[in-house]
Design a protein around this motif. Structure first.
Motif, PDB file in Angstrom:
ATOM      1  N   MET A   1       0.842  -1.171   0.000  1.00 55.75           N
ATOM      2  CA  MET A   1       0.000   0.000   0.000  1.00 55.75           C
ATOM      3  C   MET A   1       0.890   1.237   0.000  1.00 55.75           C
ATOM      4  O   MET A   1       2.057   1.159   0.347  1.00 55.75           O
ATOM      5  N   ARG A   2       0.250   2.351  -0.333  1.00 53.98           N
ATOM      6  CA  ARG A   2       0.969   3.612  -0.379  1.00 53.98           C
ATOM      7  C   ARG A   2      -0.043   4.743  -0.208  1.00 53.98           C
ATOM      8  O   ARG A   2      -1.141   4.668  -0.738  1.00 53.98           O
ATOM      9  N   ILE A   3       0.327   5.782   0.527  1.00 50.69           N
ATOM     10  CA  ILE A   3      -0.525   6.964   0.623  1.00 50.69           C
ATOM     11  C   ILE A   3      -0.541   7.630  -0.744  1.00 50.69           C
ATOM     12  O   ILE A   3       0.507   7.804  -1.374  1.00 50.69           O
ATOM     13  N   LYS A   4      -1.719   7.993  -1.212  1.00 51.67           N
ATOM     14  CA  LYS A   4      -1.840   8.604  -2.528  1.00 51.67           C
ATOM     15  C   LYS A   4      -1.252  10.010  -2.527  1.00 51.67           C
ATOM     16  O   LYS A   4      -1.310  10.724  -1.514  1.00 51.67           O
ATOM     17  N   LYS A   5      -0.720  10.398  -3.674  1.00 51.41           N
ATOM     18  CA  LYS A   5      -0.194  11.750  -3.848  1.00 51.41           C
ATOM     19  C   LYS A   5      -1.298  12.765  -3.605  1.00 51.41           C
ATOM     20  O   LYS A   5      -2.454  12.550  -3.974  1.00 51.41           O
ATOM     21  N   GLY A   6      -0.928  13.862  -2.990  1.00 46.57           N
ATOM     22  CA  GLY A   6      -1.872  14.943  -2.776  1.00 46.57           C
ATOM     23  C   GLY A   6      -2.557  14.917  -1.419  1.00 46.57           C
ATOM     24  O   GLY A   6      -3.344  15.804  -1.121  1.00 46.57           O
ATOM     25  N   PHE A   7      -2.273  13.910  -0.604  1.00 49.15           N
ATOM     26  CA  PHE A   7      -2.865  13.837   0.732  1.00 49.15           C
ATOM     27  C   PHE A   7      -1.781  14.075   1.770  1.00 49.15           C
ATOM     28  O   PHE A   7      -0.700  13.506   1.692  1.00 49.15           O
ATOM     29  N   THR A   8      -2.101  14.912   2.728  1.00 50.46           N
ATOM     30  CA  THR A   8      -1.118  15.284   3.745  1.00 50.46           C
ATOM     31  C   THR A   8      -1.776  15.391   5.110  1.00 50.46           C
ATOM     32  O   THR A   8      -2.968  15.677   5.214  1.00 50.46           O
ATOM     33  N   LEU A   9      -0.985  15.175   6.139  1.00 55.59           N
ATOM     34  CA  LEU A   9      -1.451  15.285   7.516  1.00 55.59           C
ATOM     35  C   LEU A   9      -1.088  16.668   8.033  1.00 55.59           C
ATOM     36  O   LEU A   9       0.062  17.089   7.943  1.00 55.59           O
ATOM     37  N   ARG A  10      -2.063  17.385   8.535  1.00 60.43           N
ATOM     38  CA  ARG A  10      -1.863  18.725   9.096  1.00 60.43           C
ATOM     39  C   ARG A  10      -2.499  18.784  10.477  1.00 60.43           C
ATOM     40  O   ARG A  10      -3.430  18.057  10.780  1.00 60.43           O
ATOM     41  N   GLN A  84     -11.106   2.808   1.859  1.00 58.71           N
ATOM     42  CA  GLN A  84     -12.509   3.084   1.552  1.00 58.71           C
ATOM     43  C   GLN A  84     -12.727   4.547   1.181  1.00 58.71           C
ATOM     44  O   GLN A  84     -13.504   4.841   0.278  1.00 58.71           O
ATOM     45  N   VAL A  85     -12.056   5.465   1.867  1.00 59.87           N
ATOM     46  CA  VAL A  85     -12.225   6.887   1.548  1.00 59.87           C
ATOM     47  C   VAL A  85     -11.266   7.355   0.465  1.00 59.87           C
ATOM     48  O   VAL A  85     -11.326   8.496   0.023  1.00 59.87           O
ATOM     49  N   GLY A  86     -10.363   6.482   0.033  1.00 65.18           N
ATOM     50  CA  GLY A  86      -9.535   6.773  -1.123  1.00 65.18           C
ATOM     51  C   GLY A  86      -8.258   7.547  -0.875  1.00 65.18           C
ATOM     52  O   GLY A  86      -7.766   8.229  -1.770  1.00 65.18           O
ATOM     53  N   VAL A  87      -7.687   7.440   0.331  1.00 64.48           N
ATOM     54  CA  VAL A  87      -6.444   8.164   0.610  1.00 64.48           C
ATOM     55  C   VAL A  87      -5.207   7.284   0.487  1.00 64.48           C
ATOM     56  O   VAL A  87      -4.088   7.787   0.523  1.00 64.48           O
ATOM     57  N   VAL A  88      -5.401   5.978   0.355  1.00 66.18           N
ATOM     58  CA  VAL A  88      -4.281   5.079   0.105  1.00 66.18           C
ATOM     59  C   VAL A  88      -4.587   4.219  -1.108  1.00 66.18           C
ATOM     60  O   VAL A  88      -5.746   3.957  -1.424  1.00 66.18           O
ATOM     61  N   ASP A  89      -3.528   3.816  -1.750  1.00 64.23           N
ATOM     62  CA  ASP A  89      -3.599   2.917  -2.892  1.00 64.23           C
ATOM     63  C   ASP A  89      -3.182   1.535  -2.405  1.00 64.23           C
ATOM     64  O   ASP A  89      -2.124   1.397  -1.802  1.00 64.23           O
TER      65      ASP A  89
END
Length: 97
Positions: A1-10, A84-89
Protein backbone atom coordinates in the motif's frame (compact mmCIF):
# COMPACT_ATOMS: atom_id res chain seq x y z
CA UNK A 1 0.00 0.00 0.00
CA UNK A 2 0.97 3.61 -0.38
CA UNK A 3 -0.53 6.96 0.62
CA UNK A 4 -1.84 8.60 -2.53
CA UNK A 5 -0.19 11.75 -3.85
CA UNK A 6 -1.87 14.94 -2.78
CA UNK A 7 -2.87 13.84 0.73
CA UNK A 8 -1.12 15.28 3.74
CA UNK A 9 -1.45 15.28 7.52
CA UNK A 10 -1.86 18.72 9.10
CA UNK A 11 -2.59 19.92 12.61
CA UNK A 12 -5.76 22.05 12.58
CA UNK A 13 -7.20 23.51 15.76
CA UNK A 14 -5.34 20.94 17.83
CA UNK A 15 -6.57 18.00 15.73
CA UNK A 16 -4.49 15.85 13.34
CA UNK A 17 -6.32 16.05 10.01
CA UNK A 18 -5.71 14.48 6.59
CA UNK A 19 -6.38 16.96 3.83
CA UNK A 20 -6.23 16.84 0.04
CA UNK A 21 -4.14 19.25 -1.99
CA UNK A 22 -3.86 19.98 -5.70
CA UNK A 23 -5.72 17.67 -8.05
CA UNK A 24 -6.56 15.28 -5.19
CA UNK A 25 -8.70 18.04 -3.65
CA UNK A 26 -10.99 18.11 -6.68
CA UNK A 27 -12.30 14.61 -5.97
CA UNK A 28 -12.00 14.53 -2.19
CA UNK A 29 -14.60 16.48 -0.26
CA UNK A 30 -13.51 15.36 3.20
CA UNK A 31 -11.10 16.16 5.97
CA UNK A 32 -10.23 13.11 8.05
CA UNK A 33 -9.58 13.72 11.72
CA UNK A 34 -7.22 11.14 13.19
CA UNK A 35 -6.57 10.02 16.74
CA UNK A 36 -3.05 10.36 18.12
CA UNK A 37 -2.24 6.71 17.29
CA UNK A 38 -3.80 6.93 13.80
CA UNK A 39 -1.80 10.10 13.09
CA UNK A 40 1.34 8.30 14.25
CA UNK A 41 0.51 5.45 11.86
CA UNK A 42 -0.05 7.93 9.01
CA UNK A 43 3.40 9.44 9.60
CA UNK A 44 4.89 5.94 9.77
CA UNK A 45 3.17 5.00 6.50
CA UNK A 46 4.66 8.14 4.92
CA UNK A 47 8.08 7.23 6.29
CA UNK A 48 7.86 3.66 4.95
CA UNK A 49 6.57 4.72 1.53
CA UNK A 50 5.35 1.33 0.39
CA UNK A 51 3.88 -0.29 3.48
CA UNK A 52 1.88 -3.32 4.51
CA UNK A 53 -0.54 -3.91 7.34
CA UNK A 54 2.13 -6.13 8.86
CA UNK A 55 4.91 -3.52 8.62
CA UNK A 56 2.73 -0.86 10.25
CA UNK A 57 1.58 -3.28 12.95
CA UNK A 58 5.18 -4.18 13.74
CA UNK A 59 6.12 -0.49 14.01
CA UNK A 60 3.06 0.13 16.20
CA UNK A 61 4.17 -2.62 18.60
CA UNK A 62 7.61 -1.02 18.85
CA UNK A 63 6.13 2.41 19.63
CA UNK A 64 3.14 1.52 21.84
CA UNK A 65 2.42 -1.11 24.48
CA UNK A 66 0.13 -3.25 22.34
CA UNK A 67 0.06 -6.97 21.52
CA UNK A 68 0.94 -8.05 17.98
CA UNK A 69 -2.57 -9.47 17.46
CA UNK A 70 -4.26 -6.24 18.59
CA UNK A 71 -1.87 -4.14 16.51
CA UNK A 72 -2.54 -6.23 13.41
CA UNK A 73 -6.29 -5.99 13.90
CA UNK A 74 -6.24 -2.23 14.56
CA UNK A 75 -3.96 -1.47 11.60
CA UNK A 76 -6.03 -3.68 9.28
CA UNK A 77 -9.20 -1.82 10.30
CA UNK A 78 -7.58 1.59 9.92
CA UNK A 79 -5.98 0.92 6.53
CA UNK A 80 -9.29 -0.53 5.28
CA UNK A 81 -10.96 2.76 6.26
CA UNK A 82 -8.21 4.71 4.48
CA UNK A 83 -8.75 2.60 1.37
CA UNK A 84 -12.51 3.08 1.55
CA UNK A 85 -12.23 6.89 1.55
CA UNK A 86 -9.53 6.77 -1.12
CA UNK A 87 -6.44 8.16 0.61
CA UNK A 88 -4.28 5.08 0.11
CA UNK A 89 -3.60 2.92 -2.89
CA UNK A 90 -3.70 -0.80 -2.18
CA UNK A 91 -1.09 -1.51 -4.85
CA UNK A 92 2.51 -0.61 -4.18
CA UNK A 93 4.87 0.89 -6.71
CA UNK A 94 7.87 -1.14 -5.57
CA UNK A 95 8.32 -4.50 -3.87
CA UNK A 96 9.13 -4.44 -0.14
CA UNK A 97 12.45 -5.87 0.88
Amino acid sequence: MRIKKGFTLRRLCGQDTVMAQGTAAANFGLMLQLSEAAAWLWREAERQGDFTVESLAEALCEEYDITPAAALSDVADLTAQWQQVGVVDATSSAPRQ
